[in-house]
Design a protein around this motif. Structure first.
Motif, PDB file in Angstrom:
ATOM      1  N   GLY A 298     -10.541  14.701 -74.501  1.00  0.00           N
ATOM      2  CA  GLY A 298      -9.976  14.201 -73.367  1.00  0.00           C
ATOM      3  C   GLY A 298      -8.584  14.609 -72.672  1.00  0.00           C
ATOM      4  N   SER A 299      -8.148  14.157 -71.607  1.00  0.00           N
ATOM      5  CA  SER A 299      -6.878  14.408 -71.035  1.00  0.00           C
ATOM      6  C   SER A 299      -6.746  13.380 -70.261  1.00  0.00           C
ATOM      7  CB  SER A 299      -6.568  15.871 -70.349  1.00  0.00           C
ATOM      8  OG  SER A 299      -7.549  15.736 -69.422  1.00  0.00           O
ATOM      9  N   LEU A 300      -5.275  13.065 -69.972  1.00  0.00           N
ATOM     10  CA  LEU A 300      -4.988  12.319 -69.053  1.00  0.00           C
ATOM     11  C   LEU A 300      -3.425  12.817 -68.492  1.00  0.00           C
ATOM     12  CD1 LEU A 300      -3.094   9.290 -70.296  1.00  0.00           C
ATOM     13  CD2 LEU A 300      -4.754   9.849 -71.599  1.00  0.00           C
ATOM     14  N   PHE A 301      -3.234  12.473 -67.242  1.00  0.00           N
ATOM     15  CA  PHE A 301      -1.779  12.909 -66.737  1.00  0.00           C
ATOM     16  C   PHE A 301      -1.454  12.148 -65.598  1.00  0.00           C
ATOM     17  CE2 PHE A 301      -4.835  14.480 -63.705  1.00  0.00           C
ATOM     18  CZ  PHE A 301      -4.280  14.591 -62.414  1.00  0.00           C
ATOM     19  N   VAL A 302       0.083  12.301 -65.225  1.00  0.00           N
ATOM     20  CA  VAL A 302       0.522  11.516 -63.959  1.00  0.00           C
ATOM     21  C   VAL A 302       1.542  12.611 -63.382  1.00  0.00           C
ATOM     22  CG1 VAL A 302       0.818   9.213 -65.300  1.00  0.00           C
ATOM     23  CG2 VAL A 302       2.448  11.016 -65.712  1.00  0.00           C
ATOM     24  N   ALA A 303       1.448  12.454 -62.140  1.00  0.00           N
ATOM     25  CA  ALA A 303       2.047  13.439 -61.198  1.00  0.00           C
ATOM     26  C   ALA A 303       3.068  12.644 -60.289  1.00  0.00           C
ATOM     27  CB  ALA A 303       1.110  14.012 -60.521  1.00  0.00           C
ATOM     28  N   GLY A 304       4.205  13.189 -60.234  1.00  0.00           N
ATOM     29  CA  GLY A 304       5.200  12.749 -59.523  1.00  0.00           C
ATOM     30  C   GLY A 304       5.666  13.526 -58.231  1.00  0.00           C
TER      31      GLY A 304
ATOM     32  N   TYR B 130      -6.573   7.012 -65.097  1.00  0.00           N
ATOM     33  CA  TYR B 130      -7.903   7.511 -65.391  1.00  0.00           C
ATOM     34  C   TYR B 130      -7.629   8.671 -66.655  1.00  0.00           C
ATOM     35  CZ  TYR B 130      -9.540   5.605 -61.148  1.00  0.00           C
ATOM     36  OH  TYR B 130      -9.877   4.760 -59.924  1.00  0.00           O
ATOM     37  N   LEU B 131      -8.774   8.777 -67.394  1.00  0.00           N
ATOM     38  CA  LEU B 131      -8.734   9.898 -68.282  1.00  0.00           C
ATOM     39  C   LEU B 131      -9.978  10.507 -67.944  1.00  0.00           C
ATOM     40  CD1 LEU B 131     -11.081   9.142 -70.854  1.00  0.00           C
ATOM     41  CD2 LEU B 131      -9.344   7.881 -71.710  1.00  0.00           C
ATOM     42  N   SER B 132      -9.813  11.839 -68.487  1.00  0.00           N
ATOM     43  CA  SER B 132     -11.303  12.839 -68.462  1.00  0.00           C
ATOM     44  C   SER B 132     -11.705  12.772 -69.915  1.00  0.00           C
ATOM     45  CB  SER B 132     -10.517  14.000 -67.971  1.00  0.00           C
ATOM     46  OG  SER B 132     -11.819  14.995 -67.820  1.00  0.00           O
TER      47      SER B 132
ATOM     48  N   ALA C 295       8.046  16.419 -62.616  1.00  0.00           N
ATOM     49  CA  ALA C 295       7.675  14.986 -62.873  1.00  0.00           C
ATOM     50  C   ALA C 295       6.227  15.045 -63.432  1.00  0.00           C
ATOM     51  CB  ALA C 295       7.648  14.058 -61.443  1.00  0.00           C
ATOM     52  N   VAL C 296       5.582  15.936 -63.436  1.00  0.00           N
ATOM     53  CA  VAL C 296       4.172  15.872 -64.058  1.00  0.00           C
ATOM     54  C   VAL C 296       4.291  15.801 -65.494  1.00  0.00           C
ATOM     55  CG1 VAL C 296       2.139  17.355 -64.263  1.00  0.00           C
ATOM     56  CG2 VAL C 296       3.446  17.264 -61.972  1.00  0.00           C
ATOM     57  N   ASP C 297       3.315  15.060 -65.935  1.00  0.00           N
ATOM     58  CA  ASP C 297       3.237  15.269 -67.574  1.00  0.00           C
ATOM     59  C   ASP C 297       1.774  14.885 -67.909  1.00  0.00           C
ATOM     60  OD1 ASP C 297       4.255  15.137 -70.290  1.00  0.00           O
ATOM     61  OD2 ASP C 297       5.269  13.418 -70.001  1.00  0.00           O
ATOM     62  N   GLY C 298       1.447  15.124 -68.893  1.00  0.00           N
ATOM     63  CA  GLY C 298       0.087  15.027 -69.463  1.00  0.00           C
ATOM     64  C   GLY C 298      -0.028  15.172 -70.924  1.00  0.00           C
ATOM     65  N   ALA C 299      -1.227  14.688 -71.478  1.00  0.00           N
ATOM     66  CA  ALA C 299      -1.582  14.441 -72.810  1.00  0.00           C
ATOM     67  C   ALA C 299      -3.111  15.020 -73.016  1.00  0.00           C
ATOM     68  CB  ALA C 299      -1.627  13.217 -73.429  1.00  0.00           C
ATOM     69  N   GLN C 300      -3.382  15.372 -74.165  1.00  0.00           N
ATOM     70  CA  GLN C 300      -4.724  15.855 -74.386  1.00  0.00           C
ATOM     71  C   GLN C 300      -5.095  14.924 -75.980  1.00  0.00           C
ATOM     72  OE1 GLN C 300      -3.774  20.075 -72.984  1.00  0.00           O
ATOM     73  NE2 GLN C 300      -5.900  20.074 -73.523  1.00  0.00           N
ATOM     74  N   PHE C 301      -6.372  14.842 -76.105  1.00  0.00           N
ATOM     75  CA  PHE C 301      -6.781  14.229 -77.224  1.00  0.00           C
ATOM     76  C   PHE C 301      -8.091  14.632 -77.854  1.00  0.00           C
ATOM     77  CE2 PHE C 301      -7.942  11.416 -73.976  1.00  0.00           C
ATOM     78  CZ  PHE C 301      -9.256  11.263 -74.282  1.00  0.00           C
TER      79      PHE C 301
ATOM     80  N   ARG D 219       4.193   6.488 -74.242  1.00  0.00           N
ATOM     81  CA  ARG D 219       3.863   5.195 -73.630  1.00  0.00           C
ATOM     82  C   ARG D 219       3.910   5.370 -72.072  1.00  0.00           C
ATOM     83  NH1 ARG D 219       4.063  -0.090 -74.405  1.00  0.00           N
ATOM     84  NH2 ARG D 219       4.309  -0.231 -76.613  1.00  0.00           N
ATOM     85  N   ARG D 220       4.725   6.132 -71.568  1.00  0.00           N
ATOM     86  CA  ARG D 220       4.640   6.047 -70.223  1.00  0.00           C
ATOM     87  C   ARG D 220       3.389   6.683 -69.596  1.00  0.00           C
ATOM     88  NH1 ARG D 220       5.913  10.597 -67.291  1.00  0.00           N
ATOM     89  NH2 ARG D 220       6.349  10.277 -65.073  1.00  0.00           N
ATOM     90  N   LEU D 221       2.903   7.667 -70.355  1.00  0.00           N
ATOM     91  CA  LEU D 221       1.520   8.266 -69.881  1.00  0.00           C
ATOM     92  C   LEU D 221       0.425   7.111 -69.895  1.00  0.00           C
ATOM     93  CD1 LEU D 221       1.600  11.429 -71.524  1.00  0.00           C
ATOM     94  CD2 LEU D 221       1.043  11.246 -69.115  1.00  0.00           C
ATOM     95  N   LEU D 222       0.428   6.472 -71.012  1.00  0.00           N
ATOM     96  CA  LEU D 222      -0.688   5.627 -71.276  1.00  0.00           C
ATOM     97  C   LEU D 222      -0.592   4.418 -70.178  1.00  0.00           C
ATOM     98  CD1 LEU D 222      -0.637   5.251 -75.438  1.00  0.00           C
ATOM     99  CD2 LEU D 222      -2.298   6.282 -73.685  1.00  0.00           C
ATOM    100  N   GLU D 223       0.657   3.906 -69.992  1.00  0.00           N
ATOM    101  CA  GLU D 223       0.786   2.972 -68.783  1.00  0.00           C
ATOM    102  C   GLU D 223       0.751   3.261 -67.698  1.00  0.00           C
ATOM    103  OE1 GLU D 223       4.734   1.229 -70.198  1.00  0.00           O
ATOM    104  OE2 GLU D 223       3.767  -0.093 -71.910  1.00  0.00           O
TER     105      GLU D 223
END
Length: 166
Positions: free
Chosen positions: A66-72, A16-18, A77-83, A8-12
């Motif tokens: 694809g993937s998406l990520f957030v960086a702190g 951008y997604l790749s 603090a970096v987190d990411g997902a792939q789908f 949820r944190r990543l999606l919100e």
């Protein structure tokens, strides 16, 4: 933080997604796209020109990844997902249904939305732009539980059924 909360944190948080596609000539392509997400089942909406390379690719080969990520501020603090999933153009009725949700997500500022939102009529045939949906079939998060210990970059698959309550 549990996997659903991280998702949820990543999606919100990610803006951008790749999206990776492959042409009929087996040429890979990756596009960075603004998106809106829908839950239960997990889906991504994005807008694009029909003649863009990724739109052309999904019209003939709908399987995508694809993937998406957030960086702190710091490394932890970096987190990411792939789908992975299937991508398709929305029908005119679906565009009308999701139009506000899509533009609220990609243009959160009301003034920007007023200036840049395309009407539904310019997002359906024969207009040159469309709204697409990726129906997520598999979802993975960075395995942050082991990286701190051994610095090996792993993924953990999150069952889609676990994400039903996003």
């Amino acid at each position: 933080m549990d996997l659903v909360t991280r998702t949820r944190r990543l999606l919100e948080s990610a803006k951008y997604l790749s999206l990776a596609t492959v042409s009929t000539e087996e040429q890979p392509w990756s596009a960075v796209l603004q998106y809106a997400w829908l839950a239960d089942p997990l889906r991504f909406l994005f807008g694009s020109a029909v003649r863009s390379r990724h739109s052309t690719d999904v019209s003939t080969r709908p399987q995508v990844a694809g993937s998406l990520f957030v960086a702190g501020g710091d490394l932890l603090a970096v987190d990411g997902a792939q789908f992975s999933g299937t991508c398709r153009e929305l029908s005119p009725a679906e565009v009308a249904e999701h139009h506000a949700t899509f533009y609220d997500a990609v243009l959160p500022d009301a003034r920007d939305r007023a200036e840049w939102t395309l009407p539904v009529s310019l997002l359906v045939p024969p207009a040159p732009h469309r709204v697409y949906v990726v129906e997520v079939e598999q979802w993975w998060l960075v395995d942050t539980s082991t990286w701190v210990e051994d610095r090996i970059d792993r993924r953990v698959e999150v069952p889609l059924a676990d994400l039903a309550d996003l």
